[in-house]
Motif scaffolding. Structure first.
Motif, PDB file in Angstrom:
ATOM      1  N   GLU A  82      49.505  42.206  37.537  1.00 23.67           N
ATOM      2  CA  GLU A  82      48.896  42.913  36.410  1.00 23.67           C
ATOM      3  C   GLU A  82      47.568  43.540  36.843  1.00 23.67           C
ATOM      4  O   GLU A  82      47.228  44.639  36.445  1.00 23.67           O
ATOM      5  CB  GLU A  82      48.671  41.938  35.251  1.00 23.67           C
ATOM      6  CG  GLU A  82      48.206  42.607  33.982  1.00 23.67           C
ATOM      7  CD  GLU A  82      48.074  41.624  32.849  1.00 23.67           C
ATOM      8  OE1 GLU A  82      46.986  41.591  32.242  1.00 23.67           O
ATOM      9  OE2 GLU A  82      49.054  40.906  32.579  1.00 23.67           O
ATOM     10  N   ASP A  83      46.814  42.804  37.669  1.00 20.15           N
ATOM     11  CA  ASP A  83      45.590  43.309  38.286  1.00 20.15           C
ATOM     12  C   ASP A  83      45.828  43.364  39.788  1.00 20.15           C
ATOM     13  O   ASP A  83      45.685  42.354  40.483  1.00 20.15           O
ATOM     14  CB  ASP A  83      44.408  42.381  37.983  1.00 20.15           C
ATOM     15  CG  ASP A  83      44.070  42.339  36.510  1.00 20.15           C
ATOM     16  OD1 ASP A  83      44.134  43.399  35.867  1.00 20.15           O
ATOM     17  OD2 ASP A  83      43.750  41.239  36.001  1.00 20.15           O
TER      18      ASP A  83
ATOM     19  N   SER B 203      45.561  43.680  43.794  1.00 16.72           N
ATOM     20  CA  SER B 203      44.477  43.224  44.663  1.00 16.72           C
ATOM     21  C   SER B 203      44.957  43.174  46.106  1.00 16.72           C
ATOM     22  O   SER B 203      46.138  43.313  46.398  1.00 16.72           O
ATOM     23  CB  SER B 203      43.988  41.840  44.225  1.00 16.72           C
ATOM     24  OG  SER B 203      45.036  40.898  44.319  1.00 16.72           O
TER      25      SER B 203
ATOM     26  N   GLU C 290      39.581  42.734  44.348  1.00 15.13           N
ATOM     27  CA  GLU C 290      40.190  43.291  43.152  1.00 15.13           C
ATOM     28  C   GLU C 290      39.140  44.112  42.419  1.00 15.13           C
ATOM     29  O   GLU C 290      37.973  44.159  42.842  1.00 15.13           O
ATOM     30  CB  GLU C 290      40.732  42.171  42.264  1.00 15.13           C
ATOM     31  CG  GLU C 290      39.676  41.187  41.815  1.00 15.13           C
ATOM     32  CD  GLU C 290      40.238  39.974  41.104  1.00 15.13           C
ATOM     33  OE1 GLU C 290      41.456  39.960  40.817  1.00 15.13           O
ATOM     34  OE2 GLU C 290      39.472  39.046  40.834  1.00 15.13           O
ATOM     35  N   TYR C 291      39.539  44.744  41.313  1.00  9.47           N
ATOM     36  CA  TYR C 291      38.609  45.561  40.542  1.00  9.47           C
ATOM     37  C   TYR C 291      37.348  44.756  40.196  1.00  9.47           C
ATOM     38  O   TYR C 291      37.426  43.639  39.708  1.00  9.47           O
ATOM     39  CB  TYR C 291      39.279  46.069  39.252  1.00  9.47           C
ATOM     40  CG  TYR C 291      38.342  46.866  38.382  1.00  9.47           C
ATOM     41  CD1 TYR C 291      38.088  48.200  38.665  1.00  9.47           C
ATOM     42  CD2 TYR C 291      37.689  46.281  37.310  1.00  9.47           C
ATOM     43  CE1 TYR C 291      37.213  48.934  37.885  1.00  9.47           C
ATOM     44  CE2 TYR C 291      36.819  47.006  36.519  1.00  9.47           C
ATOM     45  CZ  TYR C 291      36.580  48.335  36.814  1.00  9.47           C
ATOM     46  OH  TYR C 291      35.706  49.062  36.043  1.00  9.47           O
TER      47      TYR C 291
END
Length: 177
Positions: free
Chosen positions: A128-129, A131, A142-143
């Motif tokens: 979902e995120d 990385s 990651e963000y």
């Protein structure tokens, strides 16, 4: 990044509504217009990013522009700039994570690319995120992550009035912080 203290010359155009017969208010109008002009320039290939005007050295006699009624003043001033250099170590914030690499931001530089080929031992993980993860060191990019990197290359982009950079993690003590 290297901070430079440079002397510059330019013309400041003051519109008629900001002109005043009192010298102090006229000087204030010139300074305000100079600050607006520098902020609008953003950066130059030669000097780097304009950070701050430090001193107004001289203001020459103004010339009235007949069509607009504005007055142009030749000025000399000192300015602090920030110029990136190849080979230096910087810290950036991850802005985007893509399959082929990461985009970072560092200070005024908003376009720094760290290719997956320049991240030894990091693998892209699509969740979902998204990385990049290093299982050996148990680290993750990651963000929003802070990353220490080395500048591999710099390119001036005239249309954007800014620099683009290529980054690498090849070296000691580089990577997520």
């Amino acid at each position: 990044m290297v901070f430079l203290d440079i002397e510059m010359q330019g013309n400041v155009v003051v519109p008629p509504d900001q002109l005043d017969s009192k010298g102090l208010l006229l000087r204030k109008g010139i300074i305000l217009r100079l600050l607006e002009d520098i902020a609008g320039r953003k950066a130059s290939k030669e000097h780097g990013y304009y950070i701050a005007v430090t001193t107004l050295n001289s203001v020459a006699e103004g010339r009235v522009q007949e069509l607009t009624g504005s007055v142009g003043f030749p000025v000399s001033f000192r300015c602090i700039t920030l110029k990136p250099c190849k080979g230096e170590i910087l810290v950036g914030i991850v802005d985007k994570v893509l399959r082929h690499g990461i985009f970072l931001k560092s200070g005024p530089i908003e376009n720094i690319f760290l290719s997956e080929k320049k991240m030894q031992d990091y693998k892209f993980i699509m969740t979902e995120d998204p990385s990049f993860v290093n299982d050996k060191q148990q680290s993750k990019m990651e963000y929003g992550s802070r990353v220490r990197f080395k500048v591999l290359g710099i390119k001036w982009m005239e249309w954007d009035r800014g620099f683009q950079m290529l980054a690498t993690l090849a070296g000691d003590f580089l990577g997520p912080i």
